[in-house]
Motif scaffolding. Structure first.
Motif, PDB file in Angstrom:
ATOM      1  N   ALA A  44     -11.431  43.978  -1.827  1.00 24.09           N
ATOM      2  CA  ALA A  44     -10.247  43.145  -1.603  1.00 24.09           C
ATOM      3  C   ALA A  44      -9.615  42.718  -2.926  1.00 24.09           C
ATOM      4  CB  ALA A  44     -10.617  41.924  -0.770  1.00 24.09           C
ATOM      5  N   LEU A  45     -10.443  42.317  -3.882  1.00 26.41           N
ATOM      6  CA  LEU A  45      -9.914  41.927  -5.193  1.00 26.41           C
ATOM      7  C   LEU A  45      -9.264  43.106  -5.907  1.00 26.41           C
ATOM      8  CD1 LEU A  45     -12.614  39.505  -6.612  1.00 26.41           C
ATOM      9  CD2 LEU A  45     -10.236  38.977  -6.127  1.00 26.41           C
ATOM     10  N   ALA A  46      -9.887  44.269  -5.816  1.00 28.35           N
ATOM     11  CA  ALA A  46      -9.318  45.459  -6.457  1.00 28.35           C
ATOM     12  C   ALA A  46      -7.960  45.804  -5.859  1.00 28.35           C
ATOM     13  CB  ALA A  46     -10.279  46.637  -6.312  1.00 28.35           C
ATOM     14  N   GLU A  47      -7.858  45.678  -4.557  1.00 24.59           N
ATOM     15  CA  GLU A  47      -6.586  45.974  -3.894  1.00 24.59           C
ATOM     16  C   GLU A  47      -5.511  44.957  -4.279  1.00 24.59           C
ATOM     17  OE1 GLU A  47      -4.918  45.854   0.629  1.00 24.59           O
ATOM     18  OE2 GLU A  47      -6.919  46.711   0.323  1.00 24.59           O
ATOM     19  N   ARG A  48      -5.870  43.682  -4.301  1.00 23.65           N
ATOM     20  CA  ARG A  48      -4.896  42.622  -4.598  1.00 23.65           C
ATOM     21  C   ARG A  48      -4.449  42.615  -6.060  1.00 23.65           C
ATOM     22  NH1 ARG A  48      -7.533  37.534  -1.259  1.00 23.65           N
ATOM     23  NH2 ARG A  48      -7.552  38.592   0.759  1.00 23.65           N
ATOM     24  N   THR A  49      -5.330  43.039  -6.969  1.00 23.18           N
ATOM     25  CA  THR A  49      -5.009  42.985  -8.396  1.00 23.18           C
ATOM     26  C   THR A  49      -4.684  44.367  -8.965  1.00 23.18           C
ATOM     27  OG1 THR A  49      -7.342  43.184  -9.024  1.00 23.18           O
ATOM     28  CG2 THR A  49      -6.450  40.955  -8.778  1.00 23.18           C
ATOM     29  N   ARG A  50      -4.679  45.379  -8.130  1.00 25.18           N
ATOM     30  CA  ARG A  50      -4.425  46.758  -8.556  1.00 25.18           C
ATOM     31  C   ARG A  50      -5.394  47.198  -9.653  1.00 25.18           C
ATOM     32  NH1 ARG A  50       1.021  44.724  -8.341  1.00 25.18           N
ATOM     33  NH2 ARG A  50       1.949  45.330  -6.360  1.00 25.18           N
ATOM     34  N   LYS A  56     -24.629  32.301  -3.886  1.00 26.88           N
ATOM     35  CA  LYS A  56     -25.418  32.433  -2.658  1.00 26.88           C
ATOM     36  C   LYS A  56     -24.757  31.778  -1.448  1.00 26.88           C
ATOM     37  CE  LYS A  56     -29.909  32.730  -4.864  1.00 26.88           C
ATOM     38  NZ  LYS A  56     -31.216  32.117  -5.044  1.00 26.88           N
ATOM     39  N   ASN A  57     -23.948  30.738  -1.685  1.00 29.90           N
ATOM     40  CA  ASN A  57     -23.340  30.047  -0.550  1.00 29.90           C
ATOM     41  C   ASN A  57     -22.093  30.747  -0.021  1.00 29.90           C
ATOM     42  OD1 ASN A  57     -21.629  29.437  -2.635  1.00 29.90           O
ATOM     43  ND2 ASN A  57     -21.661  27.234  -2.318  1.00 29.90           N
ATOM     44  N   CYS A  58     -21.700  31.867  -0.604  1.00 31.54           N
ATOM     45  CA  CYS A  58     -20.583  32.664  -0.096  1.00 31.54           C
ATOM     46  C   CYS A  58     -21.108  33.580   1.007  1.00 31.54           C
ATOM     47  CB  CYS A  58     -19.957  33.476  -1.221  1.00 31.54           C
ATOM     48  SG  CYS A  58     -18.544  34.446  -0.687  1.00 31.54           S
ATOM     49  N   ILE A  59     -20.503  33.506   2.191  1.00 34.51           N
ATOM     50  CA  ILE A  59     -21.015  34.275   3.325  1.00 34.51           C
ATOM     51  C   ILE A  59     -20.466  35.703   3.371  1.00 34.51           C
ATOM     52  CG2 ILE A  59     -21.449  32.247   4.752  1.00 34.51           C
ATOM     53  CD1 ILE A  59     -18.814  32.859   6.204  1.00 34.51           C
ATOM     54  N   ASP A  60     -19.439  36.004   2.575  1.00 40.29           N
ATOM     55  CA  ASP A  60     -18.844  37.339   2.594  1.00 40.29           C
ATOM     56  C   ASP A  60     -19.665  38.322   1.771  1.00 40.29           C
ATOM     57  OD1 ASP A  60     -16.762  36.424   4.183  1.00 40.29           O
ATOM     58  OD2 ASP A  60     -15.512  35.922   2.455  1.00 40.29           O
ATOM     59  N   ASP A  61     -19.553  39.594   2.137  1.00 43.11           N
ATOM     60  CA  ASP A  61     -20.262  40.673   1.461  1.00 43.11           C
ATOM     61  C   ASP A  61     -19.609  40.956   0.101  1.00 43.11           C
ATOM     62  OD1 ASP A  61     -22.017  42.896   1.167  1.00 43.11           O
ATOM     63  OD2 ASP A  61     -20.379  44.220   1.796  1.00 43.11           O
ATOM     64  N   PRO A  62     -20.388  41.042  -0.972  1.00 44.74           N
ATOM     65  CA  PRO A  62     -19.807  41.320  -2.292  1.00 44.74           C
ATOM     66  C   PRO A  62     -19.014  42.632  -2.358  1.00 44.74           C
ATOM     67  CG  PRO A  62     -22.035  40.521  -2.541  1.00 44.74           C
ATOM     68  CD  PRO A  62     -21.809  40.727  -1.072  1.00 44.74           C
ATOM     69  N   HIS A  63     -19.440  43.646  -1.596  1.00 44.18           N
ATOM     70  CA  HIS A  63     -18.700  44.912  -1.573  1.00 44.18           C
ATOM     71  C   HIS A  63     -17.299  44.709  -1.011  1.00 44.18           C
ATOM     72  CE1 HIS A  63     -21.950  47.599  -2.798  1.00 44.18           C
ATOM     73  NE2 HIS A  63     -22.753  46.798  -2.118  1.00 44.18           N
ATOM     74  N   MET A  64     -17.196  43.925   0.047  1.00 45.16           N
ATOM     75  CA  MET A  64     -15.895  43.657   0.668  1.00 45.16           C
ATOM     76  C   MET A  64     -15.026  42.805  -0.259  1.00 45.16           C
ATOM     77  SD  MET A  64     -16.147  45.349   3.392  1.00 45.16           S
ATOM     78  CE  MET A  64     -14.751  44.841   4.347  1.00 45.16           C
ATOM     79  N   ILE A  65     -15.633  41.844  -0.930  1.00 42.66           N
ATOM     80  CA  ILE A  65     -14.895  41.003  -1.877  1.00 42.66           C
ATOM     81  C   ILE A  65     -14.366  41.860  -3.022  1.00 42.66           C
ATOM     82  CG2 ILE A  65     -15.111  39.145  -3.566  1.00 42.66           C
ATOM     83  CD1 ILE A  65     -17.091  37.804  -1.652  1.00 42.66           C
ATOM     84  N   GLY A  66     -15.207  42.744  -3.546  1.00 42.66           N
ATOM     85  CA  GLY A  66     -14.795  43.624  -4.633  1.00 42.66           C
ATOM     86  C   GLY A  66     -13.625  44.511  -4.249  1.00 42.66           C
ATOM     87  N   GLU A  74      -5.958  31.290  -5.551  1.00 38.52           N
ATOM     88  CA  GLU A  74      -6.264  30.840  -6.906  1.00 38.52           C
ATOM     89  C   GLU A  74      -7.286  31.766  -7.574  1.00 38.52           C
ATOM     90  OE1 GLU A  74      -6.416  28.756  -4.216  1.00 38.52           O
ATOM     91  OE2 GLU A  74      -4.548  27.671  -4.590  1.00 38.52           O
ATOM     92  N   ILE A  75      -8.293  32.198  -6.823  1.00 41.13           N
ATOM     93  CA  ILE A  75      -9.297  33.130  -7.351  1.00 41.13           C
ATOM     94  C   ILE A  75      -8.627  34.458  -7.706  1.00 41.13           C
ATOM     95  CG2 ILE A  75     -11.298  34.547  -6.711  1.00 41.13           C
ATOM     96  CD1 ILE A  75     -12.225  31.820  -7.309  1.00 41.13           C
ATOM     97  N   THR A  76      -7.774  34.942  -6.813  1.00 45.54           N
ATOM     98  CA  THR A  76      -7.079  36.202  -7.059  1.00 45.54           C
ATOM     99  C   THR A  76      -6.229  36.122  -8.325  1.00 45.54           C
ATOM    100  OG1 THR A  76      -7.031  36.616  -4.681  1.00 45.54           O
ATOM    101  CG2 THR A  76      -5.549  37.929  -6.042  1.00 45.54           C
TER     102      THR A  76
END
Length: 96
Positions: free
Chosen positions: A63-69, A51-61, A30-32
């Protein structure tokens, strides 16, 4: 994307508010999909990782860039800025 284009997008993103927040559940389909729709409508978006997200923002960025091109413009602290040229509503003209 060259450094001049990246710097231009960073300057545009400085005055923007975050359009999405990523929380405890991290990246969901849904976020993607929401990021994909926001990129098509705006081309340049800012995302806030709570703050309650345990994942690294760099990794999230990445992953989102890859999924959304899209492309990661910058990640500063808990803020992610993504850019993707819109197919239908081109708003941002990048410098050469």
């Amino acid at each position: 994307m060259n450094s001049r284009q990246r710097a231009y997008l960073k300057s545009l993103a400085m005055t923007m508010d975050a359009v999405l927040q990523i929380g405890k559940s991290s990246l969901t389909p849904e976020i993607t999909e929401a990021v994909n729709e926001a990129l098509e409508a705006r081309e340049l978006i800012k995302i806030h990782v709570l703050k309650n997200c345990i994942d690294d923002p760099h990794m999230i960025g990445e992953a989102l860039a890859e999924r959304t091109r899209s492309q990661v413009v910058q990640v500063i602290g808990k803020k992610i800025v993504l850019y993707r040229e819109s197919k239908t509503k081109k708003k941002i003209m990048l410098p050469q």
